[in-house]
Design an enzyme around this catalytic site. Structure first.
Site, mmCIF file in Angstrom:
data_model
loop_
_atom_site.group_PDB
_atom_site.id
_atom_site.type_symbol
_atom_site.label_atom_id
_atom_site.label_comp_id
_atom_site.label_asym_id
_atom_site.label_seq_id
_atom_site.Cartn_x
_atom_site.Cartn_y
_atom_site.Cartn_z
ATOM 1 N N TRP A 1 1.540 -1.235 8.967
ATOM 2 C CA TRP A 1 2.192 -0.088 8.859
ATOM 3 C C TRP A 1 3.425 -0.245 9.886
ATOM 4 O O TRP A 1 3.418 -0.554 10.986
ATOM 5 C CB TRP A 1 1.197 0.710 9.410
ATOM 6 C CG TRP A 1 1.799 2.333 9.298
ATOM 7 C CD1 TRP A 1 2.734 2.847 10.007
ATOM 8 C CD2 TRP A 1 1.570 3.311 8.210
ATOM 9 N NE1 TRP A 1 2.982 4.047 9.596
ATOM 10 C CE2 TRP A 1 2.126 4.302 8.432
ATOM 11 C CE3 TRP A 1 0.566 3.012 7.212
ATOM 12 C CZ2 TRP A 1 2.079 5.350 7.547
ATOM 13 C CZ3 TRP A 1 0.630 4.285 6.231
ATOM 14 C CH2 TRP A 1 1.283 5.444 6.594
ATOM 15 N N ARG B 1 0.883 -1.175 -0.162
ATOM 16 C CA ARG B 1 0.094 0.004 -0.030
ATOM 17 C C ARG B 1 1.087 1.322 -0.073
ATOM 18 O O ARG B 1 1.549 1.613 0.868
ATOM 19 C CB ARG B 1 -1.048 -0.074 1.184
ATOM 20 C CG ARG B 1 -1.972 1.250 1.230
ATOM 21 C CD ARG B 1 -3.108 0.977 2.521
ATOM 22 N NE ARG B 1 -3.934 2.050 2.709
ATOM 23 C CZ ARG B 1 -3.840 2.708 3.600
ATOM 24 N NH1 ARG B 1 -2.961 2.886 4.288
ATOM 25 N NH2 ARG B 1 -4.663 3.766 3.459
ATOM 26 N N TYR C 1 -5.787 -0.015 15.366
ATOM 27 C CA TYR C 1 -4.920 0.502 16.422
ATOM 28 C C TYR C 1 -5.364 0.216 17.776
ATOM 29 O O TYR C 1 -5.815 -0.978 18.086
ATOM 30 C CB TYR C 1 -4.380 1.899 16.184
ATOM 31 C CG TYR C 1 -3.610 1.835 14.795
ATOM 32 C CD1 TYR C 1 -2.310 1.510 14.637
ATOM 33 C CD2 TYR C 1 -4.162 2.544 13.594
ATOM 34 C CE1 TYR C 1 -1.462 1.808 13.475
ATOM 35 C CE2 TYR C 1 -3.479 2.543 12.534
ATOM 36 C CZ TYR C 1 -1.986 2.096 12.591
ATOM 37 O OH TYR C 1 -1.163 2.052 11.405
ATOM 38 N N HIS D 1 -8.662 0.216 9.748
ATOM 39 C CA HIS D 1 -7.382 0.597 10.227
ATOM 40 C C HIS D 1 -7.550 -0.020 11.924
ATOM 41 O O HIS D 1 -8.295 0.571 12.715
ATOM 42 C CB HIS D 1 -6.752 1.700 10.311
ATOM 43 C CG HIS D 1 -6.572 2.238 8.876
ATOM 44 N ND1 HIS D 1 -6.136 3.443 8.426
ATOM 45 C CD2 HIS D 1 -6.677 1.526 7.686
ATOM 46 C CE1 HIS D 1 -5.732 3.546 7.022
ATOM 47 N NE2 HIS D 1 -6.137 2.221 6.570
ATOM 48 N N GLU E 1 -4.304 -1.075 7.759
ATOM 49 C CA GLU E 1 -3.376 -0.629 8.630
ATOM 50 C C GLU E 1 -3.315 -1.267 10.029
ATOM 51 O O GLU E 1 -4.414 -1.357 10.399
ATOM 52 C CB GLU E 1 -3.063 0.967 8.811
ATOM 53 C CG GLU E 1 -2.545 1.805 7.760
ATOM 54 C CD GLU E 1 -2.457 3.071 8.010
ATOM 55 O OE1 GLU E 1 -2.432 3.557 9.069
ATOM 56 O OE2 GLU E 1 -2.606 4.028 7.126
ATOM 57 N N ASN F 1 -7.087 8.170 2.536
ATOM 58 C CA ASN F 1 -6.748 7.617 3.600
ATOM 59 C C ASN F 1 -7.448 8.311 4.762
ATOM 60 O O ASN F 1 -7.419 9.599 5.096
ATOM 61 C CB ASN F 1 -5.106 7.860 3.994
ATOM 62 C CG ASN F 1 -4.681 7.384 5.384
ATOM 63 O OD1 ASN F 1 -4.600 6.027 5.349
ATOM 64 N ND2 ASN F 1 -4.236 7.859 6.278
ATOM 65 N N GLU F 2 -7.838 7.394 5.844
ATOM 66 C CA GLU F 2 -8.765 7.814 7.028
ATOM 67 C C GLU F 2 -9.342 9.014 6.760
ATOM 68 O O GLU F 2 -9.334 10.148 7.320
ATOM 69 C CB GLU F 2 -7.691 7.932 8.086
ATOM 70 C CG GLU F 2 -6.745 6.565 8.507
ATOM 71 C CD GLU F 2 -5.862 6.774 9.480
ATOM 72 O OE1 GLU F 2 -5.650 7.880 9.915
ATOM 73 O OE2 GLU F 2 -5.127 5.532 9.729
#
Length: 540
Positions: free
Chosen positions: A284, A82, A228, A226, A255, A159-160
């Site tokens: 990531w 990516r 996290y 994503h 990610e 992105n995001e």
């Protein structure tokens, strides 16, 4: 992402919430020539199921590093990269010629390119971020570098998009972005990121995904979550990803890391769940992180010979890239390798214990080369993948004592062709020892409308326990208000407590403890039973 801002969720992702997911529309009758979605699965140009296994690379900030980085990423076993690009609104614009060069380098290294526009990151909360409309303008502006590359490129629109402010606008903006790109002539598979800095703690993407998918006239959109700090327990990971799979909506973990400033993501659960569900993940990131998140580098200083602990985990650990990645069939020669391996020989069972066993089987044959094997457990007409192996043996663990299981094996080649299933083998695990491998003591301090409890977990086995989840149910109306030395979620009366980094390991013959406080409308009792990592514990 060279630096990033991620806001921690204020509530558990498993809060009671009615999912609005509906079964997604099936793909159009005539699939496009490149990547396409069918029945909730991403297929490559050869019509083969494609599961992304790869990493992110920050091209827009380190363009001089990209050519070598792609070679090194491929050498680590990845099938996808990516690539961070800029629309020119926050960083230097990557023009059509640069995009074409990146795509050519991906193809040279037999990597699928997921190209993402990074300038949308945290729109509405990050002051310099731009809306998805700007990202659409960018993709149409670099269209010359994309058209004709549908077999090799997936376009990740922005992105995001959206931080934690006005994130409800994500649904309409994403639908509009998709329809504009289709009207502008982009026929690629599109990938759309979640709001809330990519983590969707508000469930905005989850609950509106079916409608967004239906807005794509090509029925060729993939969703990107994503993971996290919001995803710090296995239960949260499983719940989120399974909802998409069950609704036949394609989902990718675009990610994730092994730690982060907003919490400690459960990377083991992310990788294991992705493997069991057959969905992609992209770690990531290769190298070059700054601003306090240098720990997310997979290698030090762009040097492939100096992997970090995170890099070793992602590439070479359980359910890692090297063991699970399969190259896209488009790279297997003109027209692709379409010949599947022959079925492996019938597996044999050995080393049976109360919780595991070993399987071995005669090798499969292929016109090019067999690259790995998938072991599946059969339950009626349902198959569950339980192990992968590069050799003709595999160890299966996590089984219940005195239980009969049926297994079979598939072979696969570098193009992702899967063999017919082997003959099956049936085995019964051994009787348990009669002594639980763990014991739990629940020390209650009861004050009527409130309480404290100290929970002691004792490891009775001869092996240390590395990582744990303790599950129990309150006997009444107790509700947790705080926890220390562990993290806990509560759903109804059921509590799931998982380790902190400093309580992760329970030594052989040793113990760890954690505490909790809570309230109750009707007195406080002691839970009747405890399970640790799925196994029943004795009371002590």
């Amino acid at each position: 992402m060279r630096t990033r801002k991620l806001a921690a969720a204020t509530g558990t992702i498993l809060a009671v919430c009615a999912s609005l997911l509906a079964v997604a529309p099936t793909a159009r009758a005539a699939d496009p020539a490149g990547f396409h979605v069918r029945d909730g699965r991403l297929l490559d140009a050869g019509g083969k199921d494609f599961v992304m296994r790869g990493v992110n690379h920050a091209h827009t900030w380190y363009p001089a590093r990209t050519d070598q980085a792609l070679k090194d990423i491929k050498a680590k076993g990845a099938n996808t990269v990516r690539v961070v690009l800029s629309t020119g609104d926050q960083w230097t614009r990557n023009g059509a010629a640069d995009v074409a060069h990146v795509v050519a380098e991906c193809k040279e290294n037999r990597l699928i390119c997921v190209l993402e526009a990074h300038d949308t990151t945290g729109y509405g909360e990050a002051g310099a971020a731009v809306p998805l409309a700007k990202a659409v303008d960018y993709w149409l502006g670099v269209k010359d570098g994309l058209v004709g590359q549908e077999k090799y490129v997936i376009v990740n629109i922005g992105n995001e998009p959206y931080g934690n402010t006005n994130h409800s606008a994500w649904t309409g903006d994403t639908k509009t972005a998709i329809t504009r790109l289709r009207a502008g002539g982009l026929d690629h598979t599109l990938m759309v990121d979640a709001p809330n800095w990519g983590q969707d703690w508000s469930f905005t993407m989850r609950d509106n995904a079916a409608g967004v998918f239906a807005a794509d006239p090509d029925a060729n959109t993939v969703f990107d979550i994503h993971m996290y700090g919001v995803y710090d327990t296995a239960a949260e990971v499983r719940d989120y990803l399974s909802r998409f799979v069950n609704a036949k909506l394609p989902i990718v973990v675009g990610e994730f890391g092994d730690m982060h400033s907003d919490g400690n993501p459960d990377e083991d659960a992310i990788m294991a769940t992705a493997q069991s569900l057959g969905i992609g993940y992209l770690g990531w990131s290769w190298s070059g992180n700054g601003g306090g998140v240098e720990y997310l580098d997979l290698v030090q200083g762009f040097d492939a010979s100096r992997p970090t602990a995170w890099g070793q985990r992602l590439f070479d650990g359980a359910n890692g890239i090297r063991a699970t990645a399969r190259e896209a069939s488009v790279f297997s020669g003109t027209g692709g390798d379409t010949t599947a391996p022959a079925a492996p020989g019938a597996p044999a069972v050995s080393d049976v214990t109360a919780s595991g066993l070993r399987l071995s089987w005669p090798a499969a044959t292929d016109d090019t080369a067999v690259t790995g094997y998938d072991v599946v457990r059969l339950d009626g007409g349902r198959e569950t993948q339980v192990a992968t192996s590069a050799t003709t043996t595999a160890t299966v663990t996590g089984l219940a004592a005195e239980t009969t299981y049926t297994f079979a094996v598939y072979a696969r080649d570098a193009a992702g062709n899967r063999s017919p299933r082997s003959a099956t083998v049936t085995a019964t695990t051994a009787r348990g020892s009669g002594t639980a491998a763990c014991a739990v003591e629940y020390r209650l301090s009861d004050w009527g409308s409130s309480f404290n409890a100290e929970v002691v977990i004792r490891n009775r086995s001869a092996q240390p326990i590395d990582g744990w989840e303790l599950v129990f149910a309150f006997p009444g109306t107790q509700r947790i208000t705080s926890v220390w030395n562990a993290r806990a979620t509560q759903e109804g009366s059921t509590v799931r407590a998982v380790h902190e980094s400093w309580t992760r390991t329970i030594p052989a013959g040793g113990s760890v403890s954690f505490g909790l406080s809570g309230s109750s409308a009707g007195g406080n009792g002691v839970p009747a039973a405890f399970t640790l990592n799925g196994g029943t514990c004795a009371r002590s």
